[in-house]
Design a protein around this motif. Structure first.
Motif, mmCIF file in Angstrom:
data_model
loop_
_atom_site.group_PDB
_atom_site.id
_atom_site.type_symbol
_atom_site.label_atom_id
_atom_site.label_comp_id
_atom_site.label_asym_id
_atom_site.label_seq_id
_atom_site.Cartn_x
_atom_site.Cartn_y
_atom_site.Cartn_z
ATOM 1 N N UNK A 146 32.490 31.293 44.124
ATOM 2 C CA UNK A 146 33.877 31.759 44.127
ATOM 3 C C UNK A 146 34.024 33.018 43.269
ATOM 4 N N UNK A 147 33.305 33.061 42.139
ATOM 5 C CA UNK A 147 33.386 34.231 41.261
ATOM 6 C C UNK A 147 32.766 35.474 41.888
ATOM 7 N N UNK A 148 31.767 35.282 42.761
ATOM 8 C CA UNK A 148 31.018 36.416 43.310
ATOM 9 C C UNK A 148 31.524 36.921 44.657
ATOM 10 N N UNK A 149 32.237 36.098 45.403
ATOM 11 C CA UNK A 149 32.483 36.379 46.815
ATOM 12 C C UNK A 149 33.280 37.662 47.051
ATOM 13 N N UNK A 150 34.135 38.068 46.121
ATOM 14 C CA UNK A 150 34.956 39.268 46.334
ATOM 15 C C UNK A 150 34.314 40.540 45.795
ATOM 16 N N UNK A 151 33.041 40.453 45.374
ATOM 17 C CA UNK A 151 32.333 41.604 44.810
ATOM 18 C C UNK A 151 33.184 42.279 43.729
#
Length: 297
Positions: A146-151
């Motif tokens: 969840x922390x990484x998905x939006x770059x």
């Protein structure tokens, strides 16, 4: 580098406690920094991260992001990717959790990232399972996805390596390094896995008993020298080498940085040899382990 975050006299005292969990912290974070947050359990690291992410309010002091006080402005953390505590819905599938997260944050343009992100954290094969029955490590991986998905352009990660196998850890470090070099992503990473931090971070913040003990740049040690007890004159001589040489009087250890010049290294070894104080010399590849050693007592 451009100053990104400025922390001024930051303190936190929880109502139930008679002591401060964090006291008078002052530090700046620059654009592109990869900060390793280190310290023992209960030192105040989690409180520090929760304050930066607005999960709690400070008792005194302020945190500014690009000149704005984060506790007085709305949506200031929009470019952040945050992994501190599990924020997913345990009875939604993993893939539905990521879709839901993107929808409520109006970031559906990142849905194409879901597969790659779940592959990165080793959860693509488990995408249709519900995290309620996951192990702690797998739940950590959901939070990491969840922390990484939006770059994001600023990452705050608490123990991101927990639950990943060695290949997963290596892949994550490679991705974070790529983001740092190509996209100038700024990161604060709290972890007890010092080897992983040293392979990734450019700066470190050491918190102990609620206080900022030291903020320092990556500075890989060249060697360690175990000595007999040094005279005051020898200790003064060591101080002339500045930050390239550190001496711990408690365990009679000299740590020499790789940044020392060849001339200074030769002169230092000659001085120590002539004084007949060397017990042993060894390579030291762990700056953080050595740093914790020098902070004991």
């Amino acid at each position: 580098m451009q100053e990104l975050v400025k922390i001024n006299n930051l303190s936190k005292k929880y109502r139930k406690n008679s002591f401060y969990s964090l006291k008078d912290v002052n530090v700046t974070i620059n654009d592109g920094d990869i900060i390793g947050l280190i310290g023992k359990n209960g030192a105040g690291k989690s409180t520090f991260l929760k304050l930066i992410t607005k999960a709690i309010n400070p008792t005194t002091g302020s945190i500014e992001y690009k000149g704005q006080n984060i506790h007085q402005a709305d949506n200031v953390l929009e470019p952040f990717g945050i992994m501190i505590e599990t924020v997913f819905l345990p009875y939604l599938s993993v893939i539905d959790n990521l879709n839901f997260y993107l929808e409520i944050h109006n970031k559906t343009e990142y849905k194409d990232n879901i597969k790659n992100t779940l592959n990165l954290v080793g959860l693509w094969a488990h995408r249709n399972r519900k995290p309620a029955d996951f192990s702690f490590g797998m739940k950590q991986r959901v939070a990491l996805a969840i922390a990484l998905v939006t770059e994001p352009s600023f990452l705050i990660l608490d123990e991101p390596f927990v639950g990943l196998d060695p290949v997963g850890v290596s892949n994550l470090i490679d991705i974070l390094k790529q983001w740092a070099s190509k996209r100038q992503v700024t990161m604060i990473i709290s972890s007890h896995q010092l080897e992983e931090l040293e392979s990734l971070c450019t700066r470190y913040i050491f918190i102990d008993q609620g206080q900022l003990r030291k903020a320092f740049n990556k500075n890989v040690a060249l060697m360690e020298i175990q000595t007999t007890k040094l005279s005051d004159d020898l200790i003064k001589t060591l101080k002339q080498y500045g930050q390239t040489v550190e001496y711990n009087a408690q365990n009679n250890k000299i740590v020499i940085s790789k940044d020392i010049s060849q001339k200074d290294l030769n002169n230092l070894l000659l001085i120590l040899t002539q004084a007949q104080v060397i017990n042993s010399i060894s390579n030291n590849n762990s700056q953080l382990k050595g740093f914790f050693d020098t902070e004991k007592g």
